[in-house]
Enzyme design. Structure first.
Site, PDB file in Angstrom:
ATOM      1  N   SER A 213      31.936  -3.859 -10.837  1.00  0.00           N
ATOM      2  CA  SER A 213      33.276  -3.280 -10.664  1.00  0.00           C
ATOM      3  C   SER A 213      34.295  -4.173 -11.365  1.00  0.00           C
ATOM      4  O   SER A 213      33.937  -5.009 -12.193  1.00  0.00           O
ATOM      5  CB  SER A 213      33.593  -3.118  -9.172  1.00  0.00           C
ATOM      6  OG  SER A 213      34.751  -2.347  -8.997  1.00  0.00           O
ATOM      7  N   ASN A 214      35.555  -4.006 -11.063  1.00  0.00           N
ATOM      8  CA  ASN A 214      36.598  -4.824 -11.687  1.00  0.00           C
ATOM      9  C   ASN A 214      37.738  -5.031 -10.697  1.00  0.00           C
ATOM     10  O   ASN A 214      37.681  -4.548  -9.565  1.00  0.00           O
ATOM     11  CB  ASN A 214      37.086  -4.169 -12.982  1.00  0.00           C
ATOM     12  CG  ASN A 214      37.599  -2.777 -12.730  1.00  0.00           C
ATOM     13  OD1 ASN A 214      38.603  -2.599 -12.050  1.00  0.00           O
ATOM     14  ND2 ASN A 214      36.907  -1.773 -13.246  1.00  0.00           N
ATOM     15  N   ALA A 215      38.782  -5.728 -11.151  1.00  0.00           N
ATOM     16  CA  ALA A 215      39.828  -6.193 -10.225  1.00  0.00           C
ATOM     17  C   ALA A 215      40.919  -5.153  -9.950  1.00  0.00           C
ATOM     18  O   ALA A 215      41.876  -5.442  -9.237  1.00  0.00           O
ATOM     19  CB  ALA A 215      40.470  -7.456 -10.791  1.00  0.00           C
ATOM     20  N   ALA A 281      40.732   2.127 -13.922  1.00  0.00           N
ATOM     21  CA  ALA A 281      39.937   1.159 -14.689  1.00  0.00           C
ATOM     22  C   ALA A 281      38.474   1.564 -14.498  1.00  0.00           C
ATOM     23  O   ALA A 281      37.758   1.026 -13.654  1.00  0.00           O
ATOM     24  CB  ALA A 281      40.193  -0.249 -14.174  1.00  0.00           C
TER      25      ALA A 281
END
Ligand code: C5P
Length: 402
Positions: A213-215, A281
């Site tokens: 995943s990402n922030a 995102a």
């Protein structure tokens, strides 16, 4: 509400709550400015605020008694009366504790009780140590309050009483006054009837417990959804995993993976949005296979995991909705404009918003520096702005352009 407060923002009746913060002294300057321009100000001091500033200072500035005691025998139902006869409730500085109480609906002193009884617009200007401000509890409470329409004047960054630099300084007086004036302006209405927004990260599972995943938190997309909804649009929000609350009245489709967001996007085509804003995102790749069992430590080398591209959601929406105005987002760490305009062309978008995400910027409750490039060559640099303010200005700019 006084008859002319909406029309001209003149001579407002303001209840100003002051909490126990080092910044309480700045509330005296704020009161002075408001009184000088003709506003009527009534001040409520919390018990802790009186440790920092004496009621007499505010009484002298407002020429009115200062309220602080819920149990004042002389004035029954003061908490109700104060906010009933006012146009606006402002709390500056608002401490972490007061913000938490307001979010939870706790009412154990005059200010929190008056706030709970208030049906008038509310403006909060937080001030605290940066760790307290950035704490997930404080951010969740602020998000809850925003969701209820409370306007938050984001604190500034700079020198704090702890002799360190950080976010948490009470906003500048001019910014608080600007928000006070904006709070009583009628909300502009939008020409757009249907808006589709993607937001948040996606999660691509590797095994039953792990994912890539990402922030991203979805904050920008949620802020845009809120503003579009407040202005009267019907908003559908395709939202990846996030703990941020979504304001009522928005049609939210919660998803986890890029594939689920893709399915939700295809289903949203019949919603026929005039504007699509893809802030999500989305993961660019997912593991080709998801292990049915938890990958074991010693056995698997992770370079054995093979990745395949995910569906490009904004591209799919572009192709399925040729008449819609489609906006993409690009988080970049270098050569921002070159990369962004390349994406604008490759995905045949009408506009692209570039965020500078060097050094962890751009994610979560931070000030964001965004620039929008339109397909016709125009561009607007919004400068560093809190995400909610960006959302308002961005929608203004989009409406002019569409
Ligand atoms: O290609 P890149 O991921 O950098 O492009 C960013 C833009 O494309 C964003 O608007 C993002 O929401 C969108 N996107 C998408 N689906 C993907 C990847 C990106 O909608 N799989």
């Amino acid at each position: 509400m006084s008859p002319y407060a909406h029309a001209q923002n003149k001579h407002m009746r303001i209840v100003l709550g002051v909490c126990g913060s080092v910044a309480a002294y700045k509330a005296c300057g704020l009161v002075s400015t408001l009184v000088q321009r003709g506003d009527e100000v009534e001040v409520i001091l919390t018990a802790d605020a009186q440790r920092f500033v004496a009621p007499l200072s505010f009484a002298a500035l407002t020429r009115r008694p200062v309220a602080s005691d819920l149990w004042d025998q002389q004035v029954a139902l003061q908490h109700i009366d104060l906010v009933r006869r006012a146009d606006l409730l402002v709390i500056a500085p608002a401490t972490a504790h007061m913000i938490a109480k307001l979010a939870l609906g706790l009412a154990d002193d005059l200010l929190s009780t008056a706030a709970l009884a208030a049906t008038i617009p509310m403006v909060l200007a937080p001030a605290m140590n940066s760790a307290m401000y950035e704490h997930p509890a404080t951010q969740a409470h602020l998000a809850t309050l925003r969701g209820r329409g409370v306007r938050i004047v984001e604190p500034g960054s700079g020198f704090l009483a702890e002799r360190e630099q950080g976010v948490g300084r009470l906003a500048e007086q001019a910014d608080i006054i600007q928000m006070i004036d904006a709070a009583l302006q009628p909300v502009p209405t939008t020409r757009l009837s249907r808006v589709l927004i993607t937001a948040g990260p996606t999660r691509e599972p590797l095994d039953p417990v792990r994912f890539i995943s990402n922030a991203a938190t979805g904050e920008t997309g949620i802020a845009l959804a809120r503003v579009a909804k407040e202005r009267g649009a019907h908003v559908r929000l395709l939202l990846g995993p996030t703990s941020l609350p979504v304001p009522a009245g928005i049609d939210v489709v919660r998803v986890t993976t890029a594939a689920q967001m893709w399915d939700a996007a295809l289903s949203a085509v019949e919603f026929a949005p005039e504007l699509v804003v893809a802030t999500a995102a989305v993961a660019d790749h997912r593991p080709r296979e998801i292990s049915a069992h938890k990958l074991k430590k010693g056995r698997d080398s992770f370079d054995l995991v093979e990745f395949v591209p995910t569906e490009d959601i904004v591209l799919g929406l572009r192709q399925a909705l040729p008449d819609a105005f489609v906006v993409g987002f690009a988080a970049e760490t270098e050569e921002h404009q070159i990369h962004a305009t390349r994406k604008l062309v490759a995905k045949n978008l009408d506009a692209i918003v570039v965020n500078d995400v060097r050094d962890g910027r751009g994610f979560g409750p931070v000030v964001n520096h965004a620039v929008v490039h339109f397909a016709d060559g125009a561009s607007v640099d919004f400068g560093p702005l809190p995400k909610m303010t960006f959302a308002q200005r961005f929608l203004d700019v989009l409406e002019e352009h569409i």
